[in-house]
Write an enzyme that holds these catalytic residues in place. Structure first.
Site, short mmCIF file in Angstrom:
data_model
loop_
_atom_site.label_atom_id
_atom_site.label_comp_id
_atom_site.label_asym_id
_atom_site.label_seq_id
_atom_site.Cartn_x
_atom_site.Cartn_y
_atom_site.Cartn_z
N GLY A 164 35.45 39.33 24.78
CA GLY A 164 36.84 39.52 25.17
C GLY A 164 37.60 38.22 25.01
N ARG A 165 38.63 38.03 25.84
CA ARG A 165 39.48 36.84 25.72
C ARG A 165 38.66 35.55 25.85
NH1 ARG A 165 41.76 40.14 29.58
NH2 ARG A 165 43.70 41.22 29.06
N ILE A 166 37.82 35.49 26.90
CA ILE A 166 37.08 34.26 27.14
C ILE A 166 35.98 34.08 26.10
CG2 ILE A 166 35.61 33.02 28.77
CD1 ILE A 166 37.20 34.39 31.03
N ARG A 186 30.98 45.86 23.63
CA ARG A 186 31.04 47.33 23.69
C ARG A 186 31.60 47.92 22.40
NH1 ARG A 186 34.12 48.32 29.27
NH2 ARG A 186 35.24 46.50 28.46
N ARG A 246 29.40 36.18 35.92
CA ARG A 246 29.07 36.69 37.24
C ARG A 246 27.58 36.52 37.51
NH1 ARG A 246 33.55 36.15 38.32
NH2 ARG A 246 35.07 37.60 39.22
N GLU A 275 26.34 33.54 46.58
CA GLU A 275 27.30 32.45 46.70
C GLU A 275 27.92 32.47 48.09
OE1 GLU A 275 30.20 32.71 43.57
OE2 GLU A 275 28.70 32.73 41.98
N HIS A 293 30.90 27.67 40.89
CA HIS A 293 31.87 28.73 40.57
C HIS A 293 33.28 28.15 40.44
CE1 HIS A 293 32.67 33.33 41.02
NE2 HIS A 293 33.46 32.77 40.11
N GLY A 295 35.06 27.89 37.28
CA GLY A 295 35.58 28.11 35.93
C GLY A 295 37.08 27.96 35.82
#
Length: 328
Positions: A164-166, A186, A246, A275, A293, A295
């Site tokens: 996707g975007r990232i 996908r 994740r 977490e 965490h 990002g």
């Protein structure tokens, strides 16, 4: 879209203090209580919501809204705006069923998440955690020619799960290191988005060709981990695994075993199953580079995230389409 008749300015609450520029906008455009001194729990946020009767609730993952929590929201609430891309802390179908709109903050954190993924790739491959530990202990001896060697990333084969975007932003950066880009998604991207990357319809087909594997897909606490003992065993021995998506995507017991056995040379993690208290066995591994965490943790990105959440509230008030609304 319906225009909501509200007090002027419209009321909102937030579960945590946001960056100064965002707080200044809240103060100038909205009717809101003072910023909380600490991140509110779900129970604390619901208590505040009933006391304040807001139109919108701004949340982060520290105040999840699921099940009975959704039912407990007051009738005044017409929008839950999460200051995040991820939605795993929200019961979106339940919120929509109550005619409460949901928005998130995609796009604005793409670059910083991609930057962090590249940092994890470099740090894991070049043994940054071990070097840092050695230096903090005072160093004290010259390293031999064959001592504490890492692996270069230039020219390596990077497998991306979730294009996707990232994922695409990570691929763009990796090409600067002359890395070959492989991906599983996908759907196959069109040629322009693919930009020469090699598509694999199944994860299992891609894994044997990856020197480095980077995860960039949503997680689910109800689905089994995507990366487990079987899939780790399909990677070439001595490969590197990076996860800035994740924690639920990885079976951490299998990861620990792979790092101990040498099946993985190293790993870089920004996310964990538990977490903010990760498995102590992970913390003890010398070949694991970890960040807490973070990002999206830059001034620029966290400010943009907060502003986009407020843009959604403003659009709701004015009866306009939400800039980043979430559908069922």
């Amino acid at each position: 879209m319906e225009i909501f008749v509200t007090s002027h300015p419209p009321r909102l609450i937030r579960s945590t203090r946001l960056l100064d520029a965002v707080e200044e906008r809240i103060h100038s455009e909205f009717d809101a209580p003072p910023a909380p001194e600490h991140a509110l729990s779900t129970a604390e946020m619901l208590k505040l919501a009933h006391a304040y009767q807001p139109l919108a609730v701004l949340v982060t993952h520290t105040a999840p809204l699921k099940g009975a929590d959704v039912a407990a929201l007051p009738e005044s609430v017409k929008l839950v705006a999460t200051v995040s891309v991820g939605l795993d802390h929200l019961d979106v179908p339940a919120l929509l069923a109550r005619n409460i709109a949901v928005s998130n903050t995609p796009d604005v954190l793409t670059d910083c998440n991609a930057d962090l993924a590249i940092m994890l790739i470099l740090a894991a491959s070049r043994r940054a955690a071990e070097y840092y530990t050695l230096m903090k202990a005072g160093w004290g001896h010259a390293l031999g020619m064959g001592e504490m060697l890492g692996h270069r990333v230039t020219g390596k084969r990077l497998g991306i799960v979730g294009m996707g975007r990232i994922g695409q932003a990570v691929a763009k950066r990796a090409r600067g290191f002359d890395m070959s880009i492989l991906y599983h998604n996908r759907r196959r991207l069109d040629a322009a988005e693919e930009a020469g990357a090699t598509y694999f319809e199944t994860l299992e087909d891609m894994l044997p060709h990856c020197d480095i594997l980077s995860l960039h897909m949503p997680g689910s606490t109800t689905a089994p981990p995507l990366i487990n003992a079987r899939t780790l065993g399909l990677l070439p021995r001595g490969s590197v695994l990076v996860n800035a998506a994740r924690g639920s995507l990885i079976d951490e017991d299998a990861l620990i075993a792979a790092l101990r056995s040498g099946q993985l040379f190293a790993a870089g993690l920004d996310v964990f199953q538990n977490e903010p208290n990760p498995n102590p066995a992970l913390l003890a591994l010398p070949n694991l580079f970890m960040t807490p965490h973070v990002g999206s943790a830059t001034v620029e990105t966290r400010t943009a995230m907060g502003m986009l959440a407020l843009d959604n509230v403003r659009a709701m008030v004015e009866g306009k389409p939400l800039p980043s609304g979430v559908s069922a």
